[in-house]
Design a protein around this motif. Structure first.
Motif, PDB file in Angstrom:
ATOM      1  N   UNK A 134     -39.960 -12.733   9.859  1.00  0.00           N
ATOM      2  CA  UNK A 134     -40.451 -11.731  10.814  1.00  0.00           C
ATOM      3  C   UNK A 134     -39.377 -11.436  11.851  1.00  0.00           C
ATOM      4  N   UNK A 135     -38.755 -12.488  12.383  1.00  0.00           N
ATOM      5  CA  UNK A 135     -37.683 -12.282  13.367  1.00  0.00           C
ATOM      6  C   UNK A 135     -36.580 -11.413  12.777  1.00  0.00           C
ATOM      7  N   UNK A 136     -36.205 -11.709  11.555  1.00  0.00           N
ATOM      8  CA  UNK A 136     -35.135 -10.951  10.903  1.00  0.00           C
ATOM      9  C   UNK A 136     -35.548  -9.500  10.646  1.00  0.00           C
ATOM     10  N   UNK A 137     -36.775  -9.311  10.176  1.00  0.00           N
ATOM     11  CA  UNK A 137     -37.238  -7.950   9.852  1.00  0.00           C
ATOM     12  C   UNK A 137     -37.277  -7.056  11.075  1.00  0.00           C
ATOM     13  N   UNK A 138     -37.779  -7.593  12.192  1.00  0.00           N
ATOM     14  CA  UNK A 138     -37.913  -6.713  13.354  1.00  0.00           C
ATOM     15  C   UNK A 138     -36.548  -6.401  13.958  1.00  0.00           C
ATOM     16  N   UNK A 139     -35.628  -7.365  13.919  1.00  0.00           N
ATOM     17  CA  UNK A 139     -34.275  -7.059  14.391  1.00  0.00           C
ATOM     18  C   UNK A 139     -33.663  -5.967  13.519  1.00  0.00           C
ATOM     19  N   UNK A 140     -33.854  -6.066  12.204  1.00  0.00           N
ATOM     20  CA  UNK A 140     -33.376  -5.005  11.301  1.00  0.00           C
ATOM     21  C   UNK A 140     -33.860  -3.637  11.744  1.00  0.00           C
ATOM     22  N   UNK A 141     -35.173  -3.506  11.936  1.00  0.00           N
ATOM     23  CA  UNK A 141     -35.756  -2.197  12.223  1.00  0.00           C
ATOM     24  C   UNK A 141     -35.376  -1.691  13.612  1.00  0.00           C
ATOM     25  N   UNK A 142     -35.404  -2.595  14.589  1.00  0.00           N
ATOM     26  CA  UNK A 142     -35.094  -2.189  15.962  1.00  0.00           C
ATOM     27  C   UNK A 142     -33.634  -1.780  16.110  1.00  0.00           C
ATOM     28  N   UNK A 143     -32.741  -2.462  15.402  1.00  0.00           N
ATOM     29  CA  UNK A 143     -31.329  -2.103  15.447  1.00  0.00           C
ATOM     30  C   UNK A 143     -31.065  -0.816  14.656  1.00  0.00           C
TER      31      UNK A 143
ATOM     32  N   UNK B 194     -46.563 -15.077  13.219  1.00  0.00           N
ATOM     33  CA  UNK B 194     -46.115 -13.781  13.727  1.00  0.00           C
ATOM     34  C   UNK B 194     -45.773 -13.788  15.210  1.00  0.00           C
ATOM     35  N   UNK B 195     -46.604 -14.367  16.094  1.00  0.00           N
ATOM     36  CA  UNK B 195     -46.286 -14.253  17.524  1.00  0.00           C
ATOM     37  C   UNK B 195     -44.917 -14.798  17.902  1.00  0.00           C
ATOM     38  N   UNK B 196     -44.629 -16.034  17.494  1.00  0.00           N
ATOM     39  CA  UNK B 196     -43.344 -16.624  17.885  1.00  0.00           C
ATOM     40  C   UNK B 196     -42.200 -16.132  17.022  1.00  0.00           C
ATOM     41  N   UNK B 197     -42.514 -15.589  15.835  1.00  0.00           N
ATOM     42  CA  UNK B 197     -41.486 -14.905  15.059  1.00  0.00           C
ATOM     43  C   UNK B 197     -41.005 -13.669  15.790  1.00  0.00           C
ATOM     44  N   UNK B 198     -41.945 -12.899  16.350  1.00  0.00           N
ATOM     45  CA  UNK B 198     -41.572 -11.697  17.097  1.00  0.00           C
ATOM     46  C   UNK B 198     -40.866 -12.076  18.397  1.00  0.00           C
ATOM     47  N   UNK B 199     -41.409 -13.059  19.122  1.00  0.00           N
ATOM     48  CA  UNK B 199     -40.741 -13.496  20.355  1.00  0.00           C
ATOM     49  C   UNK B 199     -39.301 -13.903  20.057  1.00  0.00           C
ATOM     50  N   UNK B 200     -39.111 -14.695  19.007  1.00  0.00           N
ATOM     51  CA  UNK B 200     -37.765 -15.160  18.664  1.00  0.00           C
ATOM     52  C   UNK B 200     -36.845 -13.986  18.336  1.00  0.00           C
ATOM     53  N   UNK B 201     -37.328 -13.062  17.511  1.00  0.00           N
ATOM     54  CA  UNK B 201     -36.508 -11.917  17.135  1.00  0.00           C
ATOM     55  C   UNK B 201     -36.138 -11.051  18.325  1.00  0.00           C
ATOM     56  N   UNK B 202     -37.112 -10.788  19.209  1.00  0.00           N
ATOM     57  CA  UNK B 202     -36.842  -9.932  20.369  1.00  0.00           C
ATOM     58  C   UNK B 202     -35.923 -10.625  21.369  1.00  0.00           C
ATOM     59  N   UNK B 203     -36.104 -11.941  21.552  1.00  0.00           N
ATOM     60  CA  UNK B 203     -35.216 -12.678  22.454  1.00  0.00           C
ATOM     61  C   UNK B 203     -33.785 -12.659  21.921  1.00  0.00           C
ATOM     62  N   UNK B 204     -33.647 -12.820  20.609  1.00  0.00           N
ATOM     63  CA  UNK B 204     -32.323 -12.787  19.983  1.00  0.00           C
ATOM     64  C   UNK B 204     -31.679 -11.418  20.176  1.00  0.00           C
TER      65      UNK B 204
END
Length: 722
Positions: free
Chosen positions: A127-136, A152-162
């Protein structure tokens, strides 16, 4: 209210033309559909989202805000379409440009006890990887996150923090986000005719001499219906079928009726304090949830969504409000709220993950240090049998009696805990500013069935970090063990029963003749039983010492003197994706005999709903030459939970001597090598693309090595604005 324009280093929607050509129709489509979905509830005025106006906003670098939803095949995300529609309308009204995308969200309950559980933890990183892909790829500035359940919650938090850390390192605008957790799902109720049928099963069990099955059935009936309680029923039913108390057809009928009565049609996050609601509390404690949407019993209305979206005005372009900054400022708050609220054991890894993805050197031992700065009191009077589940807490919040995590934050301060009150949050203000408004803040404002307390239940709470002479770290959820149960297992010797994997353990733990088989096969040598008696119940040793093996075995099981350490190895991240050991622990908890004498020790994970003597997340894992893989049935462990230790015993005769050389013994090395080959074979049951190779261990969050190696910022006790 109109959002300020972004101060971006680069605006690809101005400098290049393809995005301006491609994306406006997606924005218009989102807004058109949102208006249609809301129907008479639409509060947006005359639509003005022409393609020309959308392009104008993109050209001027108006905030591009992604609404991140989840997959509709997860109960927490059934109603996303309402929340996303309301968020899209408000983002547009405030001068922003709304977009929408969703990620797959694995339901741990659905994946429980099958191959799917090997993909659960990996899904957090995916999830972290997917959202970084899309947001970038689409150059979004921020996100409105519909927070669901499980990873999902901490996957998104981790991706957005990264991503926030990455953007700042490039000189770009900080990445901002707010989280809107899915509402709490009301627990199910057993239909009246099914209650009658279950009472009949109880009567049959007692009449046929199987009082233990009847009593365990009655215990399980006390719980609200949820996916986890269905597992408890399943264990009791299978034992009842084995003893011919009910037929297989009756079992499946009762199972069907209970399953159908479990979930409300509007979905939501289940009402138990599992990973979903623990994540709700933690993400709120990290300052990422607006109080208007924190604890609801139905999807947020337009005013509640507006409050969360409008607060972006105070956050845009400000580095101190970037996701990584909020996480690092609030990590001590989050750890303490997680502890005081009896949060999920899973989150001991996920809190580490969030900080590492945010760019910080951080591990399980940093969490331990935070917890040891001050003992965190147990301020959460949660119960699934007495009307104090998380749905009850949400009702108290919706009725204006409680303010959820703000109330818990306040009570921690009142109990002398040094919370970081100056840490910022997505309201655009600090915790100190949020708590100035004191209406309905004290827990005592709730007059009936308080979930959050003013006076602690116990002076300690949360999850403890363990060490031992055959491993480096493990965790145990002390808050999931009532004091009498903690006393039953603390400072006790326990005989090891070793399983290569969870499947083998589940098969035996459901065997109603298990203890009889152990006795008949003398799985524990007589001197092992006597050693355990001598240490665990010295006052009974003279009385029991002269009994025959069978008499001794029966007596120490009946009296609860015997303790068994059920070792389930080969379940770590590399070996098998680190699945939850919820099911074997639930089988123990649904059996009153095993519950008094068995603990599980594993390199697998534990769910938030797990309670009892559950020890997991052991490092190194067996696959990586961890000492857990060298143990064997008949070994003796010394459990010292209050001292946070478990050690392998070499000999006991008035004094304990410990065996620190298990990995040096020829026979154990050979045994481990054989087990390692079995683990390699079993590992191939997991899709190669999803295996968790190249990751850190559980104490370091199970994050990709490259993320861990780039996390070089030093974590300080003081909150950081960097």
């Amino acid at each position: 209210m109109v959002f300020p324009l972004m101060q971006s280093r680069v605006n690809p929607y101005s400098d290049h033309v393809q995005g301006k050509a491609n994306e406006p129709i997606t924005v218009a489509g989102l807004l058109d559909n949102s208006k249609k979905i809301l129907g008479p509830l639409y509060e947006g005025g005359t639509p003005d989202w022409t393609l020309e106006e959308i392009i104008h906003r993109l050209e001027k670098d108006a905030p591009r805000i992604a609404i991140i939803g989840g997959s509709a095949d997860h109960p927490a995300h059934i109603m996303d379409y309402l929340t996303s529609s309301r968020a899209a309308i408000r983002i547009w009204q405030n001068g922003g440009v709304p977009f929408y995308f969703s990620t797959p969200v694995m339901c741990d309950g659905t994946a429980q006890s099958n191959q799917g559980m090997s993909y659960s933890l990996q899904s957090r990183n995916a999830v972290a990887q997917m959202i970084v892909n899309q947001l970038e790829a689409h150059s979004y500035h921020g996100a409105f996150v519909i927070q669901g359940c499980d990873k999902q919650p901490l996957g998104v938090v981790s991706g957005l923090a990264h991503l926030d850390t990455l953007r700042k390192s490039r000189g770009d605008a900080p990445f901002f986000a707010t989280f809107a957790p899915a509402h709490v799902l009301v627990g199910g109720t057993i239909p009246e005719d099914v209650v009658l049928k279950l009472n009949e099963v109880y009567d049959r069990a007692v009449a046929s001499g199987h009082e233990d099955i009847g009593d365990d059935l009655k215990d399980t009936m006390n719980y609200i219906l949820q996916c986890s309680s269905n597992t408890s029923f399943q264990g009791v039913f299978e034992r009842a079928v084995e003893k011919k108390v009910i037929s297989k057809d009756e079992h499946k009928y009762l199972e069907m009726r209970l399953a159908a009565a479990t979930c409300d049609s509007q979905g939501g996050v289940c009402a138990f304090n599992g990973t979903g609601n623990s994540s709700r509390h933690l993400v709120a404690g990290l300052g990422l949830v607006h109080p208007s949407v924190e604890l609801l019993t139905s999807p947020p209305d337009q005013q509640q969504v507006n409050a969360a979206v409008d607060a972006f005005e105070y956050m845009l372009n400000k580095p101190e409000f970037g996701v990584a900054a909020l996480v690092s400022q609030n990590i001590r708050n989050g750890v303490r709220i997680h502890s005081a609220s009896g949060g999920s054991t899973n989150l001991m890894m996920h809190m580490v993950s969030a900080m590492v993805y945010a760019g910080y050197e951080f591990s399980l031992f940093d969490i331990e240090s935070i917890l040891k700065e001050q003992p965190i009191p147990d301020l959460f009077n949660y119960s699934l049998t007495e009307g104090r589940d998380i749905f009850a807490l949400a009702m108290q919040c919706c009725n204006g009696e409680s303010r959820g995590m703000e109330s818990l934050f306040h009570e921690l301060l009142t109990n002398g805990i040094d919370m970081d009150v100056d840490a910022l949050t997505v309201t655009g203000t600090s915790w100190k500013a949020r708590l100035v408004y004191s209406d309905n803040l004290p827990a005592s404002n709730v007059k009936d069935n308080q979930v959050i307390l003013s006076s602690p239940r116990r002076a300690f709470s949360g999850v403890d970090v363990l060490r031992g002479n055959f491993f480096e770290s493990a965790v145990v959820k002390i808050s999931g063990m009532p004091t009498p149960q903690l006393d039953q297992f603390d400072n006790k010797l326990a005989a090891v029963v070793y399983f290569d994997n969870e499947d083998e353990a589940n098969a035996q733990l459901l065997d109603s003749t298990l203890m009889e088989r152990y006795k008949q096969s003398k799985v524990f040598k007589e001197h092992v039983l006597k050693t355990i008696v001598k240490y665990n119940a010295p006052e009974r040793f003279a009385e029991l010492n002269n009994l025959s093996y069978d008499e001794l075995f029966d007596e120490i099981v009946k009296l609860g003197i015997l303790k068994i350490a059920v070792i389930i190895a080969g379940q770590g991240p590399v070996a098998f994706g680190m699945p939850e050991m919820f099911t074997p622990m639930q089988h123990i908890n649904a059996n009153r005999t095993l519950k008094r004498i068995c603990t599980i020790i594993s390199d697998g994970r534990y769910s938030g709903v797990t309670y009892g003597a559950a020890i997991g997340h052991m490092t190194p894992e067996a696959f990586e030459d961890g000492g857990i893989g060298y143990l064997k049935t008949g070994d003796i462990l010394h459990l010292r939970l209050r001292e946070q230790r478990i050690d392998l015993v070499g000999h006991y005769d008035n004094e304990i001597s410990y065996d620190d050389t298990i990995k040096e013994k020829t026979d154990r090395i050979q045994l481990f090598d054989e087990r390692k080959q079995k683990m390699k074979t079993r590992q191939k049951l997991v899709a190669a693309v999803n295996r968790m190779v190249g990751h850190t261990d559980a104490s370091k969050g199970v994050v990709p090595i490259q993320v861990y190696e780039e996390a070089t910022k030093k974590f300080q006790k003081e909150h950081s604005l960097n």
